[in-house]
Structures are given as structure tokens and as C-alpha cells.
Motif scaffolding. Structure first.
Motif, mmCIF file in Angstrom:
data_model
loop_
_atom_site.group_PDB
_atom_site.id
_atom_site.type_symbol
_atom_site.label_atom_id
_atom_site.label_comp_id
_atom_site.label_asym_id
_atom_site.label_seq_id
_atom_site.Cartn_x
_atom_site.Cartn_y
_atom_site.Cartn_z
ATOM 1 N N ARG A 24 69.383 18.716 -24.310
ATOM 2 C CA ARG A 24 69.085 17.359 -23.835
ATOM 3 C C ARG A 24 70.278 16.775 -23.068
ATOM 4 N NH1 ARG A 24 67.772 15.471 -28.270
ATOM 5 N NH2 ARG A 24 69.750 14.535 -28.888
ATOM 6 N N ARG A 34 62.213 15.963 -18.433
ATOM 7 C CA ARG A 34 61.667 17.075 -19.214
ATOM 8 C C ARG A 34 60.573 17.784 -18.425
ATOM 9 N NH1 ARG A 34 61.815 13.320 -23.799
ATOM 10 N NH2 ARG A 34 63.511 13.900 -25.211
ATOM 11 N N SER A 46 55.816 19.511 -23.350
ATOM 12 C CA SER A 46 55.795 19.294 -24.801
ATOM 13 C C SER A 46 56.679 20.317 -25.516
ATOM 14 C CB SER A 46 54.362 19.368 -25.335
ATOM 15 O OG SER A 46 53.797 20.657 -25.104
ATOM 16 N N THR A 49 60.203 19.131 -25.163
ATOM 17 C CA THR A 49 60.384 18.005 -26.087
ATOM 18 C C THR A 49 60.607 18.504 -27.504
ATOM 19 O OG1 THR A 49 59.006 16.543 -24.737
ATOM 20 C CG2 THR A 49 59.312 15.924 -27.042
ATOM 21 N N GLU A 52 64.057 20.025 -27.923
ATOM 22 C CA GLU A 52 65.124 19.022 -27.978
ATOM 23 C C GLU A 52 65.120 18.268 -29.302
ATOM 24 O OE1 GLU A 52 65.744 18.111 -23.219
ATOM 25 O OE2 GLU A 52 64.874 16.550 -24.502
ATOM 26 N N LYS A 53 63.951 18.133 -29.902
ATOM 27 C CA LYS A 53 63.858 17.424 -31.174
ATOM 28 C C LYS A 53 63.994 18.353 -32.376
ATOM 29 C CE LYS A 53 61.124 13.527 -29.499
ATOM 30 N NZ LYS A 53 59.871 12.746 -29.650
#
Length: 264
Positions: A24, A34, A46, A49, A52-53
Motif C-alpha cells: 500500500r 488499486r 478486490s 484490497t 493490502e488488508k
């Protein structure tokens, strides 16, 4: 109670780096959304995402190659950034043996080399900074380090470190960036858990760690050390390399310090 890798020492503001955090940051630095990164890398937004999470398993070599290739088109990653990203993806490194196992793996020939280096400083560490062996000159130059057992802990916990390291803050700051690099090189960073919790007790460590700086120790550097007894200041040429180890390749660091004269 189990402790998540990213939360080790979190009560003191110390968190271990993750692949997602670094991805990120690198993406943001390049002004990439993204969606743009995902499209160029051939994956879904997605998926990026979730990476990164931290909600996805670590990516494959092909995915990281594609992400790096896309970011390089906007602004090339440095060698350090690239290595760090691959380390955190678990694409380098392996499980970590205990300190006792590493000590037992050092053969008699390697230990004799430490003595043969005298009057140079010479020692073996693991990549977590744990002391494995050292010669007399090394022990005298770093008073209390052999007893403490860990380079990073000694640097922040033992007042002797500030007395003998003439450039303590600059050297400690660089060492913390190298520690961050070492953490990223392991597939299981929780092996640093106990050490990170200890270091998190020190405000200076928390300050240096919070910068997010990452690096890898150069093969040659200079360091100013003060003799604790005489007060004499000497300049040392520090050479660092990996000890060849069949049992534990890439985990034992050999360091030699050659005095090059007085330093003011």
C-alpha cells in the motif's frame, strides 16, 4: 492468548511490517489507485484490497512480479524496496532455528578463525542480532554485549553502548532499519516476537521504528568506538558477510572490525 504477527508489541506502538502495508505504501507513493495497479498486474481490484488488508494468503511469485513490474513503470522500486517486498511475501527465507542450534552448528574451524583474526574484532551473530561467538577484542570493544546476548537489546538497554558507540544515535537508527529488513526476510516474523516486545520498552527504539525506514547492512562500513577504560576514540572498518553453513544457510552473520587509527 495468541498474538497476531502484526500486533507484537502493539501496546507500545511497535508493529511488525506486513506485505500488505508495504504494498500500500509503495502504491500510494507512486500515485497508483488499486484499480490501476490491479488492471496492469492482471488481477482484480478486490484482490489487491485483500492483499493490502491482510485478508489473503501471501501472493505467488507471479503475482508479486506483476505488481512490481507495474509499479516500476510509474517509478522504479529501489533494490532495497524490491527485496523487502519479496521477503514479506514469503518468497525468500525459511523457518528459524533456536540460538542454541545455531551455536552448535558453528564448527571448530570457524571458531578458530575468530581467534586468528586477533587483534581485529571478530564475532558471529544470527540475523536477529543474537550473539553466537566472539573473540576477546570484540568483547572488550562492546562491554556487556556477550553477557546481554543480543546486539539490539544491548544497544538500547545497556548504558555502556552509549559510552562506547561514539555515534550512538546514527548507528542505532541504521541498526533498527536493518532489523526491519531482517524481519521481512522470514516467512514467520513471529520469531522476532520476544525481542520486539523487549525493544518496545525503549522510547528511542519506538521512535526509530516508527519512521518505517528499512535497509540491509552494507558489506563494509565505518564505525567509531570509544575505549571505555582509556577514553580513546578509534575508527574501525567493519566488514560483514554470511558464514557458510550447510545446516543454516543465510542465518549466521560474520563481522570483523579492523582498527584504522584514532578518530576525533
Amino acid at each position: 492468548m495468541s498474538i497476531r504477527a502484526t500486533n507484537i508489541g502493539e501496546h507500545q506502538g511497535i508493529t511488525l511490517p506486513t506485505f500488505g502495508d508495504v504494498l500500500r505504501r509503495l502504491r500510494d507513493q507512486r500515485g497508483l489507485s488499486r484499480e490501476r495497479l490491479a488492471f496492469s498486474a492482471g488481477v482484480s481490484a478486490s484482490y489487491v484490497t485483500q492483499l493490502e488488508k491482510g485478508g489473503k494468503a501471501k501472493p505467488t511469485q507471479a503475482v508479486v512480479d506483476a505488481l512490481v513490474r507495474c509499479m516500476n513503470q510509474r517509478n522504479p522500486l529501489s533494490d532495497t524496496e524490491r527485496r523487502y517486498l519479496y521477503d514479506l511475501a514469503g518468497l525468500t527465507g525459511s523457518g528459524y532455528p533456536t540460538v542454541a542450534e545455531l551455536k552448535r552448528s558453528i564448527g571448530a574451524d570457524a571458531l578458530r578463525v575468530l581467534a586468528m583474526h586477533r587483534p581485529k574484532l571478530a564475532a558471529f551473530y544470527d540475523t536477529r542480532g543474537n550473539v553466537l561467538a566472539g573473540n576477546i577484542e570484540w568483547a572488550q570493544a562492546f562491554p556487556g554485549l556477550a553477557e546481554n546476548g543480543n546486539l539490539y537489546r544491548w544497544m538500547f538497554a545497556d548504558p555502556a553502548a552509549r559510552q562506547v558507540m561514539a555515534d550512538w544515535e546514527a548507528d542505532a537508527r541504521k541498526s533498527v532499519s536493518w532489523l526491519r529488513g531482517s524481519v521481512g526476510s522470514l516467512t514467520d516474523p513471529t520469531v522476532f516476537g520476544d525481542l520486539m516486545r523487549e525493544l518496545g520498552e525503549f522510547a528511542e527504539f519506538r521512535r526509530f521504528w516508527s519512521t518505517g525506514d528499512v535497509g540491509f547492512a552494507p558489506p563494509v562500513r565505518t564505525m567509531r568506538l570509544r575505549d571505555r577504560g582509556t577514553g580513546e576514540l578509534k575508527l574501525y572498518r567493519i566488514q560483514v558477510g554470511m558464514l557458510e553453513s550447510v545446516a543454516h544457510p543465510g542465518l549466521i552473520v560474520a563481522t570483523v572490525g579492523l582498527p584504522t587509527g584514532s578518530a576525533s
